[in-house]
Write a protein that holds these residues in place. Sequence first.
Motif, PDB file in Angstrom:
ATOM      1  N   ILE A   1       0.865  -1.183   0.000  1.00 36.75           N
ATOM      2  CA  ILE A   1       0.000   0.000   0.000  1.00 36.75           C
ATOM      3  C   ILE A   1       0.900   1.232   0.000  1.00 36.75           C
ATOM      4  CG2 ILE A   1      -1.771   1.272   1.258  1.00 36.75           C
ATOM      5  CD1 ILE A   1      -2.660  -1.406   2.475  1.00 36.75           C
ATOM      6  N   THR A   2       0.773   2.060  -1.012  1.00 36.55           N
ATOM      7  CA  THR A   2       1.700   3.193  -1.155  1.00 36.55           C
ATOM      8  C   THR A   2       1.339   4.373  -0.261  1.00 36.55           C
ATOM      9  OG1 THR A   2       0.419   3.902  -3.090  1.00 36.55           O
ATOM     10  CG2 THR A   2       2.383   2.561  -3.493  1.00 36.55           C
ATOM     11  N   ASN A   3       0.049   4.588  -0.049  1.00 35.46           N
ATOM     12  CA  ASN A   3      -0.376   5.682   0.830  1.00 35.46           C
ATOM     13  C   ASN A   3      -0.921   5.046   2.118  1.00 35.46           C
ATOM     14  OD1 ASN A   3      -1.030   8.171   1.876  1.00 35.46           O
ATOM     15  ND2 ASN A   3      -2.793   8.502   0.531  1.00 35.46           N
ATOM     16  N   LEU A   4       0.007   4.648   2.976  1.00 35.46           N
ATOM     17  CA  LEU A   4      -0.312   3.743   4.086  1.00 35.46           C
ATOM     18  C   LEU A   4      -0.330   4.444   5.434  1.00 35.46           C
ATOM     19  CD1 LEU A   4      -0.547   0.798   5.291  1.00 35.46           C
ATOM     20  CD2 LEU A   4       1.960   0.780   5.306  1.00 35.46           C
ATOM     21  N   LYS A   5      -1.274   4.029   6.268  1.00 37.29           N
ATOM     22  CA  LYS A   5      -1.282   4.383   7.683  1.00 37.29           C
ATOM     23  C   LYS A   5      -1.314   3.070   8.468  1.00 37.29           C
ATOM     24  CE  LYS A   5      -3.906   7.825   9.102  1.00 37.29           C
ATOM     25  NZ  LYS A   5      -3.100   8.893   9.744  1.00 37.29           N
TER      26      LYS A   5
ATOM     27  N   ASN B   1       7.109   5.334  10.459  1.00 28.27           N
ATOM     28  CA  ASN B   1       8.341   4.674  10.043  1.00 28.27           C
ATOM     29  C   ASN B   1       9.291   5.661   9.395  1.00 28.27           C
ATOM     30  OD1 ASN B   1       7.781   4.701   7.032  1.00 28.27           O
ATOM     31  ND2 ASN B   1       6.014   3.533   7.747  1.00 28.27           N
ATOM     32  N   SER B   2      10.543   5.229   9.293  1.00 28.52           N
ATOM     33  CA  SER B   2      11.571   6.088   8.711  1.00 28.52           C
ATOM     34  C   SER B   2      11.804   5.788   7.239  1.00 28.52           C
ATOM     35  CB  SER B   2      12.896   5.892   9.474  1.00 28.52           C
ATOM     36  OG  SER B   2      13.308   4.537   9.410  1.00 28.52           O
ATOM     37  N   GLY B   3      11.149   4.730   6.725  1.00 26.50           N
ATOM     38  CA  GLY B   3      11.347   4.343   5.335  1.00 26.50           C
ATOM     39  C   GLY B   3      10.037   3.966   4.689  1.00 26.50           C
ATOM     40  N   GLU B   4      10.048   2.825   3.972  1.00 30.53           N
ATOM     41  CA  GLU B   4       8.873   2.412   3.223  1.00 30.53           C
ATOM     42  C   GLU B   4       7.878   1.611   4.063  1.00 30.53           C
ATOM     43  OE1 GLU B   4       9.557   1.635  -1.191  1.00 30.53           O
ATOM     44  OE2 GLU B   4      11.403   0.873  -0.312  1.00 30.53           O
ATOM     45  N   PHE B   5       8.320   1.123   5.223  1.00 30.08           N
ATOM     46  CA  PHE B   5       7.434   0.379   6.118  1.00 30.08           C
ATOM     47  C   PHE B   5       8.041   0.418   7.513  1.00 30.08           C
ATOM     48  CE2 PHE B   5      10.619  -2.593   4.761  1.00 30.08           C
ATOM     49  CZ  PHE B   5      10.827  -3.444   5.826  1.00 30.08           C
ATOM     50  N   LEU B   6       7.270  -0.039   8.508  1.00 27.38           N
ATOM     51  CA  LEU B   6       7.743  -0.039   9.892  1.00 27.38           C
ATOM     52  C   LEU B   6       8.717  -1.197  10.078  1.00 27.38           C
ATOM     53  CD1 LEU B   6       7.140   1.597  12.533  1.00 27.38           C
ATOM     54  CD2 LEU B   6       5.743  -0.348  13.209  1.00 27.38           C
ATOM     55  N   SER B   7       9.994  -0.882  10.116  1.00 25.51           N
ATOM     56  CA  SER B   7      11.040  -1.906  10.148  1.00 25.51           C
ATOM     57  C   SER B   7      11.398  -2.309  11.576  1.00 25.51           C
ATOM     58  CB  SER B   7      12.292  -1.373   9.451  1.00 25.51           C
ATOM     59  OG  SER B   7      12.841  -0.300  10.206  1.00 25.51           O
ATOM     60  N   TYR B   8      12.242  -3.309  11.682  1.00 26.79           N
ATOM     61  CA  TYR B   8      12.783  -3.722  12.980  1.00 26.79           C
ATOM     62  C   TYR B   8      13.485  -2.552  13.650  1.00 26.79           C
ATOM     63  CZ  TYR B   8      15.617  -6.446  16.320  1.00 26.79           C
ATOM     64  OH  TYR B   8      16.205  -6.939  17.457  1.00 26.79           O
ATOM     65  N   GLN B   9      14.252  -1.781  12.861  1.00 27.08           N
ATOM     66  CA  GLN B   9      14.969  -0.624  13.415  1.00 27.08           C
ATOM     67  C   GLN B   9      13.999   0.423  13.941  1.00 27.08           C
ATOM     68  OE1 GLN B   9      15.808  -2.198  10.565  1.00 27.08           O
ATOM     69  NE2 GLN B   9      17.704  -3.094  11.375  1.00 27.08           N
ATOM     70  N   ASP B  10      12.886   0.656  13.221  1.00 25.85           N
ATOM     71  CA  ASP B  10      11.884   1.615  13.688  1.00 25.85           C
ATOM     72  C   ASP B  10      11.267   1.168  15.008  1.00 25.85           C
ATOM     73  OD1 ASP B  10      12.025   3.420  11.514  1.00 25.85           O
ATOM     74  OD2 ASP B  10      10.765   2.104  10.310  1.00 25.85           O
TER      75      ASP B  10
END
Length: 407
Positions: free
Chosen positions: A228-232, A255-264
Amino acid sequence: MKLNIAVIFGGRSVEHEVSIISAAQCMQAIDKEKYQVVPVYITKHGVWYTGDKLLNIENFRDLEKLLTQCQPILVSQNAGEHIIYKAKPSLFAKKELVKIDVAFPMTHGTYGEDGTLQGLLEQMNIAYVGCDVLASALSMDKITAKILLRTLQIPVLDDFCFYTEEWIDNKDQVVTKIQAKFPYPLMVKPANLGSSVGVSAVNNSQELEDAVDLAVSMASRILIEPKITNLKEVNCAVLGDHEFAETSVCEELFNSGEFLSYQDKYCGSGKIAAKGQECCGSCDTTVKLEKQGMLSAKRQIPANISAELTAKIENLAKQAFNGLNCAGVVRIDFLIDQNTNQIYLCELNAIPGSLAFHLWVPRGKTFTELTNRLLEIALKRHREKNNLTVSYANNILHGFQLGNKCK
């Protein structure tokens, strides 16, 4: 007399360190006037330890030293015994260390959150916190969970899944099938891991191959979904059992990128916007390390969504919780396509990071009250299960001879 609560954490999982953080928070929050905490740590190699030094997360900075100060243990698997023994007792030393009343799994990921540990605890006939074997296994396996969620008419994203062997044997054919079904961008996920471990967003065939190569090193089945490109991203926790379940407030994650990562999730600043709180404030549960479990993620509490969307998410969360026969506290993650306002259930977390305690603070429930409720649910379920018939008094093997029919 206080009940002995074995908080089990660590384990053979890529989420090992996250489990340590969650367990440290949990052990601090448990009501010491009612319960005696017994820390049970499982190493990455599957060796079990106990000892008071495990109560302080600071000691995990030097794991090798810590383990020399702890006791290797064996846990009786005989139903009803619940005894922890020294693994290597000296000749005249007492072998028995403590008898456990309730197990409190704080193991994230494989061999702890996926029904494996829960199956062992069932064989031991000990009360334990959280989902049972089936609910744990279903919640952990994204592919199987989606199959069941669709039968419950809960919206989930379309997907394509395959086994690792298919990728190894015929990578080009798998890529062709994926690209025929979905346009880019896509999400690549190991089927049975949490904390966004092994998850990648991809925008072309080369990124797809690299992402799947990573995922197949961690899991035997791989899940592909449209991105989903316009994601919440919104989470909601559910607490209870089949008789009564309540929902927490919703949180929105950034998130800091394209999705909520492990780092986030685990390496961020831990900023909470709006009405959220860093810790519950009413109990000393702040782990004084740079990492504070899911508290490291940037979030807004409550989520910046309409009352209508909030109500829909809460209802879907309860429906999924009850449909999979969950118990304890489960965090359920949702994706909202902001172009259409369509909600999709992303995944269920049977043992959520930090037990999602921050989502209950706005509901007036402290972390200590949350652990009290979880232990009450565990003991109630154990009583109910022990009232069920699991065997018959008569022995059909009496008088039986091999090759002859039973008389």
